[in-house]
Design an enzyme around this catalytic site. Structure first.
Site, short mmCIF file in Angstrom:
data_model
loop_
_atom_site.label_atom_id
_atom_site.label_comp_id
_atom_site.label_asym_id
_atom_site.label_seq_id
_atom_site.Cartn_x
_atom_site.Cartn_y
_atom_site.Cartn_z
N LYS A 41 0.84 -1.20 0.00
CA LYS A 41 0.00 0.00 0.00
C LYS A 41 0.88 1.25 0.00
O LYS A 41 1.71 1.43 0.87
CB LYS A 41 -0.90 0.01 1.24
N LYS A 69 -7.18 8.12 -1.70
CA LYS A 69 -8.45 8.60 -1.12
C LYS A 69 -8.94 9.87 -1.82
O LYS A 69 -9.12 10.91 -1.21
CB LYS A 69 -8.30 8.87 0.38
N ASP A 72 -13.41 14.92 -4.45
CA ASP A 72 -13.54 16.24 -5.08
C ASP A 72 -14.84 16.21 -5.89
O ASP A 72 -15.64 15.27 -5.78
CB ASP A 72 -12.31 16.50 -5.98
N THR A 129 -11.31 6.05 10.74
CA THR A 129 -11.39 5.62 12.15
C THR A 129 -10.97 6.75 13.09
O THR A 129 -11.19 6.66 14.29
CB THR A 129 -10.53 4.37 12.40
N ARG A 220 3.12 -1.44 10.58
CA ARG A 220 4.28 -1.51 11.48
C ARG A 220 4.65 -2.90 12.00
O ARG A 220 5.85 -3.18 12.13
CB ARG A 220 4.07 -0.53 12.64
#
Ligand code: C5P
Length: 241
Positions: A41, A69, A72, A129, A220
């Site tokens: 990603k 993301k 517009d 989130t 991570r």
């Protein structure tokens, strides 16, 4: 463009978030993870620093989810999407909050790309989130985050998106409402026994798949591991189990 359910292998389900600042670090991770994970990603930080040529270089190693993301007016999203699709990433996304016409503009661009032989699928981001109930109320939403996520997922499904980005805690409800072929890509995944860091509502890889996630985003726990390849293999084994 909801697709038919395809049985993904545990490896194909694993998407690694390359939250690193430079192409050098990203390509080093890609070399360690190639063949071991389904996708990498690339988010805004890396894309803005390193640009489209870097994405092409990365895609020569591992398929890419370009996590930009987009949000517009419909015409601007369509044109931006057409530019992004020249890279033929495996996945792209837009904010469902952009509304039906914006979603449809993105879907049309992706459909044209796929008709011309492209492989990209389009996801819609439901509710970030980082937006809790209080933040949503400040934005004028009376609904709880999970109710809003389901409403946005239905909107994205109706517009013809291939799936959504959502919490693993919402994946089952979205699958039940929109069907198995409408994908759920879920971040906030933590292997058993690992640190949660700043993720609040986490699930283990096995729980997430059992709860209806199609793809699992892990950052991570893999990218900060002493041996990222071994960490990825351990997560694939956990999904398999
Ligand atoms: O390191 P970690 O596994 O927490 O990384 C998760 C990735 O998924 C990050 O790139 C983060 O920005 C992204 N993400 C998230 N929660 C969301 C949406 C995206 O953690 N709701």
């Amino acid at each position: 463009m909801p697709t038919q359910p395809s049985p993904l292998t545990p490896r194909e389900r694993l998407v690694v978030a390359l939250d690193v600042p430079s192409a050098r670090e990203a390509l080093a991770l890609a070399d360690q993870l190639a063949g071991r994970v389904g996708m990498l990603k690339v988010g805004l930080e890396l894309f803005c620093s390193e640009g489209p040529a870097f994405v092409r270089e990365l895609q020569a190693r591992v398929p890419v989810f370009l996590d930009l993301k987009l949000h517009d007016i419909p015409n601007t999203v369509r044109r931006a999407m057409e530019a992004v699709l020249r890279l033929d990433p495996r996945l792209v996304n837009v904010h469902a909050q952009g509304g039906p016409a914006m979603l449809e503009a993105a879907v049309e661009a992706v459909r044209a790309h796929r008709a011309a032989g492209g492989r990209t699928e389009l996801l819609a981001v439901t509710v970030l989130t980082s937006l809790d109930r209080e933040a949503l109320a400040a934005l004028g939403h009376a609904a709880q985050p999970d109710e809003l996520a389901l409403a946005y997922a239905k909107l994205a499904h109706q517009a013809g998106c291939g799936g959504v980005v959502c919490s693993a805690w919402e994946a089952a409800a979205i699958r039940d409402a929109c069907g198995e072929g409408f994908h759920r890509l879920t971040p906030g995944i933590r292997p058993t026994g690992s640190a949660h860091q700043d993720q609040a509502r986490v699930m283990t890889p096995a729980q997430a798949v059992a709860s209806g996630s199609t793809w699992l985003v892990v950052g991570r726990p893999i990218t900060h591991a002493p041996d990222p390849a071994a960490a990825a293999e351990a997560i694939v084994a956990e999904i398999q189990a």
